[in-house]
Design a protein around this motif. Structure first.
Motif, mmCIF file in Angstrom:
data_model
loop_
_atom_site.group_PDB
_atom_site.id
_atom_site.type_symbol
_atom_site.label_atom_id
_atom_site.label_comp_id
_atom_site.label_asym_id
_atom_site.label_seq_id
_atom_site.Cartn_x
_atom_site.Cartn_y
_atom_site.Cartn_z
ATOM 1 N N ILE A 60 0.865 -1.180 0.000
ATOM 2 C CA ILE A 60 0.000 0.000 0.000
ATOM 3 C C ILE A 60 0.901 1.229 0.000
ATOM 4 O O ILE A 60 1.781 1.373 0.862
ATOM 5 C CB ILE A 60 -0.924 0.033 1.233
ATOM 6 N N ASN A 61 0.693 2.099 -0.974
ATOM 7 C CA ASN A 61 1.513 3.313 -1.094
ATOM 8 C C ASN A 61 3.011 2.995 -1.040
ATOM 9 O O ASN A 61 3.776 3.618 -0.300
ATOM 10 C CB ASN A 61 1.147 4.325 0.000
ATOM 11 N N ARG A 62 3.407 1.971 -1.780
ATOM 12 C CA ARG A 62 4.810 1.568 -1.956
ATOM 13 C C ARG A 62 5.429 0.980 -0.692
ATOM 14 O O ARG A 62 6.614 0.725 -0.633
ATOM 15 C CB ARG A 62 5.652 2.751 -2.447
ATOM 16 N N GLY A 63 4.632 0.772 0.336
ATOM 17 C CA GLY A 63 5.122 0.156 1.567
ATOM 18 C C GLY A 63 4.452 -1.183 1.799
ATOM 19 O O GLY A 63 3.335 -1.435 1.342
ATOM 20 N N THR A 64 5.128 -2.058 2.530
ATOM 21 C CA THR A 64 4.604 -3.395 2.800
ATOM 22 C C THR A 64 3.677 -3.366 4.004
ATOM 23 O O THR A 64 4.039 -2.876 5.072
ATOM 24 C CB THR A 64 5.746 -4.391 3.058
ATOM 25 N N THR A 65 2.489 -3.905 3.829
ATOM 26 C CA THR A 65 1.506 -4.023 4.906
ATOM 27 C C THR A 65 1.284 -5.496 5.201
ATOM 28 O O THR A 65 0.904 -6.270 4.317
ATOM 29 C CB THR A 65 0.178 -3.369 4.508
ATOM 30 N N GLY A 66 1.520 -5.906 6.425
ATOM 31 C CA GLY A 66 1.341 -7.298 6.801
ATOM 32 C C GLY A 66 2.474 -8.180 6.315
ATOM 33 O O GLY A 66 3.427 -7.728 5.688
ATOM 34 N N CYS A 67 2.369 -9.463 6.604
ATOM 35 C CA CYS A 67 3.442 -10.424 6.323
ATOM 36 C C CYS A 67 3.329 -10.985 4.913
ATOM 37 O O CYS A 67 2.344 -11.666 4.593
ATOM 38 C CB CYS A 67 3.374 -11.568 7.343
ATOM 39 N N CYS A 106 14.110 -9.261 9.426
ATOM 40 C CA CYS A 106 12.923 -8.646 8.835
ATOM 41 C C CYS A 106 12.512 -7.401 9.629
ATOM 42 O O CYS A 106 12.545 -7.424 10.867
ATOM 43 C CB CYS A 106 11.777 -9.657 8.818
ATOM 44 N N PRO A 107 12.118 -6.316 8.967
ATOM 45 C CA PRO A 107 11.672 -5.110 9.692
ATOM 46 C C PRO A 107 10.264 -5.224 10.269
ATOM 47 O O PRO A 107 9.731 -4.246 10.783
ATOM 48 C CB PRO A 107 11.733 -4.025 8.611
ATOM 49 N N ALA A 108 9.666 -6.396 10.181
ATOM 50 C CA ALA A 108 8.373 -6.695 10.814
ATOM 51 C C ALA A 108 7.229 -5.803 10.345
ATOM 52 O O ALA A 108 6.583 -5.112 11.148
ATOM 53 C CB ALA A 108 8.497 -6.635 12.337
ATOM 54 N N PRO A 109 6.902 -5.822 9.052
ATOM 55 C CA PRO A 109 5.706 -5.090 8.609
ATOM 56 C C PRO A 109 4.426 -5.654 9.217
ATOM 57 O O PRO A 109 3.408 -4.966 9.258
ATOM 58 C CB PRO A 109 5.731 -5.275 7.084
ATOM 59 N N CYS A 110 4.485 -6.886 9.725
ATOM 60 C CA CYS A 110 3.333 -7.475 10.412
ATOM 61 C C CYS A 110 2.938 -6.652 11.635
ATOM 62 O O CYS A 110 1.752 -6.475 11.927
ATOM 63 C CB CYS A 110 3.655 -8.917 10.823
ATOM 64 N N VAL A 123 1.365 -6.119 18.849
ATOM 65 C CA VAL A 123 1.923 -7.320 19.462
ATOM 66 C C VAL A 123 3.394 -7.471 19.043
ATOM 67 O O VAL A 123 3.758 -7.131 17.916
ATOM 68 C CB VAL A 123 1.121 -8.564 19.032
ATOM 69 N N SER A 124 4.219 -7.984 19.923
ATOM 70 C CA SER A 124 5.650 -8.175 19.637
ATOM 71 C C SER A 124 5.853 -9.433 18.788
ATOM 72 O O SER A 124 6.466 -10.416 19.218
ATOM 73 C CB SER A 124 6.434 -8.288 20.948
ATOM 74 N N ILE A 125 5.335 -9.391 17.575
ATOM 75 C CA ILE A 125 5.284 -10.573 16.720
ATOM 76 C C ILE A 125 6.681 -11.109 16.412
ATOM 77 O O ILE A 125 6.937 -12.313 16.501
ATOM 78 C CB ILE A 125 4.531 -10.251 15.413
ATOM 79 N N LYS A 126 7.583 -10.217 16.043
ATOM 80 C CA LYS A 126 8.932 -10.633 15.665
ATOM 81 C C LYS A 126 9.647 -11.315 16.829
ATOM 82 O O LYS A 126 10.329 -12.329 16.648
ATOM 83 C CB LYS A 126 9.724 -9.417 15.181
ATOM 84 N N SER A 127 9.487 -10.791 18.027
ATOM 85 C CA SER A 127 10.133 -11.373 19.206
ATOM 86 C C SER A 127 9.557 -12.744 19.531
ATOM 87 O O SER A 127 10.289 -13.660 19.938
ATOM 88 C CB SER A 127 9.966 -10.441 20.412
ATOM 89 N N PRO A 338 -3.775 0.430 8.243
ATOM 90 C CA PRO A 338 -2.719 -0.537 8.585
ATOM 91 C C PRO A 338 -1.440 -0.411 7.765
ATOM 92 O O PRO A 338 -0.692 -1.375 7.655
ATOM 93 C CB PRO A 338 -3.408 -1.864 8.290
ATOM 94 N N GLN A 339 -1.214 0.746 7.148
ATOM 95 C CA GLN A 339 0.053 0.923 6.439
ATOM 96 C C GLN A 339 1.226 0.782 7.407
ATOM 97 O O GLN A 339 1.084 0.996 8.618
ATOM 98 C CB GLN A 339 0.104 2.297 5.789
ATOM 99 N N HIS A 340 2.389 0.438 6.861
ATOM 100 C CA HIS A 340 3.582 0.397 7.700
ATOM 101 C C HIS A 340 3.853 1.804 8.224
ATOM 102 O O HIS A 340 3.866 2.769 7.455
ATOM 103 C CB HIS A 340 4.780 -0.106 6.895
ATOM 104 N N PRO A 341 4.047 1.968 9.530
ATOM 105 C CA PRO A 341 4.205 3.314 10.095
ATOM 106 C C PRO A 341 5.537 3.963 9.725
ATOM 107 O O PRO A 341 6.606 3.457 10.081
ATOM 108 C CB PRO A 341 4.119 3.065 11.609
ATOM 109 N N ASN A 342 5.462 5.062 9.003
ATOM 110 C CA ASN A 342 6.661 5.828 8.666
ATOM 111 C C ASN A 342 6.899 6.863 9.752
ATOM 112 O O ASN A 342 6.580 8.042 9.612
ATOM 113 C CB ASN A 342 6.504 6.506 7.299
ATOM 114 N N VAL A 343 7.444 6.387 10.874
ATOM 115 C CA VAL A 343 7.670 7.246 12.041
ATOM 116 C C VAL A 343 9.130 7.149 12.483
ATOM 117 O O VAL A 343 9.834 6.187 12.172
ATOM 118 C CB VAL A 343 6.750 6.854 13.210
ATOM 119 N N PHE A 344 9.558 8.148 13.195
ATOM 120 C CA PHE A 344 10.944 8.220 13.650
ATOM 121 C C PHE A 344 11.238 7.134 14.680
ATOM 122 O O PHE A 344 10.417 6.840 15.551
ATOM 123 C CB PHE A 344 11.207 9.591 14.276
#
Length: 486
Positions: A60-67, A106-110, A123-127, A338-344
């Motif tokens: 979505i908008n050039r970013g990965t949403t979900g796994c 993985c940067p965890a888009p999930c 949720v701490s899915i990657k961990s 649910p877009q991947h958050p583009n935050v600092f």
């Protein structure tokens, strides 16, 4: 799922990290896995949401949403919460060939699309994924499972990065005889030589390669297809060929002074550092940051890995130039869930720079204008301006001390030679074009492509998904079956 209202009542915790002042003194992994009790508690935060956006896997908008590999995240979260670790591993392995890689790199888009993150912390899915696969290896659940039958069909996979490995693994599972060709001296692609050891220790990669070998996959290293072995001989010896070479052609800068010594592509620098750690190979001066002022041009993950590597090599200073501005602290209206958050965020390398060198190395809106050299034709300074439209260029100019400059502005697609030899079609970005939409077969009969070579430089989870789908396409081509489609 888990505990009712757990996502509100339980605080999110990720894996802990070793102290920065300690971890920069070695090349060991910087993260500390969750304890079993911590993983169970974090899994309790997974809510019974109507649509698990965490496993959608789309753009979505050039970013990965979900796994992208559509991990069954709510299912294995619930199993972990109830202490059913073996069952959790079985669900994880159903969709993910290499959780030990994705849970580290993985940067965890999930997590960015987790429904709990809409009202609380995700949720701490990657961990939790890391906890599951670590437990699986510790308990001996991850064992070689050679196929019970062989089809008699032979497939060559060129490239042993995550796409090539996933493709080979899937094809081998259904009984095809798979040979993976790798031009480097060890399999793994960027998992082995591109990603620093503090993110993925190399014995983790070796462990998986050995498992694949025990399952029947043949790895041939130091083979440069088109040179060491001809394309024609591959076509004659194999029923299908899959090109998984990655997108290794780096983007260049056309700036005055680029031909000076001491200016290198970032990936070449990282590969040299990894080889030095693995084999003790001496570092060339232009790949050694010790006692030097380092400039990294480019604001992405590769640039961040260069920052962390330079700190461990003992640099005097390190600055990373980005062409865009500093990201906001919170989502904007243009970046909704649910877009991947583009935050600092302050990721591992930047935390290390702040604690060791006293400053976050990132500089924003920086445009490199010119490299300046010394009497030995080696870079000594560079001049920058600003990408800000409202800033006067002359007033924005600044001179920076630079003993080593690393270019990390991305990749242009797959390298040319092998695709020319196979006579496959590519687009203007260097990506292989499918003969039919999303068929994974190229313009040449029996020649397939997957991963960054087809998609362009992307995430490890996209590479695995590409490898899995290409394997399904090859299997359908060879056996006219749908056994690998999902």
């Amino acid at each position: 799922m888990g505990q009712l209202m757990g996502f509100l009542n339980i605080e999110k915790k990720n894996q802990k990290e070793r102290k920065t002042v300690e971890r920069v003194l070695d090349w060991n992994e910087y993260k500390i896995p969750l304890a079993e009790s911590e993983a169970k508690e974090q899994a309790a935060r997974c809510m019974d949401c109507g649509i698990p956006y965490c496993q959608v896997g789309t753009t979505i908008n050039r970013g990965t949403t979900g796994c992208p590999i559509h991990n069954l995240i709510p299912e294995w979260n619930d199993l972990v919460y109830h202490g059913l670790w073996k069952e959790a591993y079985d669900r994880l392995a159903k969709t993910n060939n290499f959780p030990e890689f994705t849970s580290k790199a993985c940067p965890a888009p999930c997590e960015g699309s987790c429904t709990a993150g809409f009202v609380s912390s995700p949720v701490s899915i990657k961990s939790i994924e890391r906890a599951i696969i670590d437990r699986a290896f510790d308990e001996g659940w991850v064992v070689p499972k050679p196929p019970k039958r062989r089809t008699g069909k032979k497939v060559a996979v060129i490239g042993s990065g995550p796409a090539g490995l996933a493709c080979a693994d899937q094809l081998n599972k259904v009984g095809h005889e798979v040979t993976v060709f790798e031009r480097s001296d060890r399999p793994g692609g960027l998992l082995m030589y591109g990603i620093p050891s503090m993110k993925i220790e190399k014995d983790v990669v070796d462990r998986r390669i050995h498992l694949l070998e025990e399952e029947g996959i043949i790895f041939k290293t130091n083979v440069d297809v088109g040179k060491t072995i001809s394309v024609q001989s591959l076509k004659e010896s194999f029923d299908a060929v899959v090109l998984c070479t990655g997108a290794g052609k780096h983007r260049e800068v056309t700036i005055e002074g680029r031909d000076l010594k001491g200016i290198s592509p970032a990936m070449e620098y990282l590969i040299a550092s990894n080889r030095h750690q693995l084999y003790g190979e001496p570092l060339q001066p232009d790949y050694d940051a010790k006692d030097k002022h380092i400039i990294v041009i480019g604001g992405g993950d590769t640039g961040e890995d260069c920052v962390a590597t330079a700190i461990r090599q003992g640099c005097k200073s390190v600055v990373q130039f980005g062409k865009h501005g500093k990201l906001p602290e919170q989502r904007t209206e243009q970046n909704p869930w649910p877009q991947h958050p583009n935050v600092f965020s302050v990721d591992y390398a930047y935390e290390e720079a702040e604690d060791v060198l006293g400053k976050d190395p990132r500089e924003y809106y920086v445009e490199t204008k010119k490299f300046i050299g010394d009497e030995a034709n080696h870079v000594s300074n560079l001049i920058t301006g600003s990408f800000k439209k409202d800033q006067d260029d002359e007033s924005a100019q600044k001179t920076w001390k630079a003993d080593l400059v690393l270019i990390a502005i991305g990749f242009q697609g797959a390298e040319d030679k092998i695709f020319e030899d196979f006579e496959v079609s590519r687009d203007s970005s260097g990506r292989v074009i499918d003969a039919d939409t999303r068929s994974y077969q190229t313009s040449q009969e029996g020649i397939f492509a997957a991963g960054d070579a087809r998609r362009g430089a992307s995430l490890i989870v996209w590479a695995i998904e590409e490898g899995r789908k290409a394997a399904a396409a090859v299997d359908l081509y060879l056996d006219k079956k749908l056994s690998l489609l999902h």
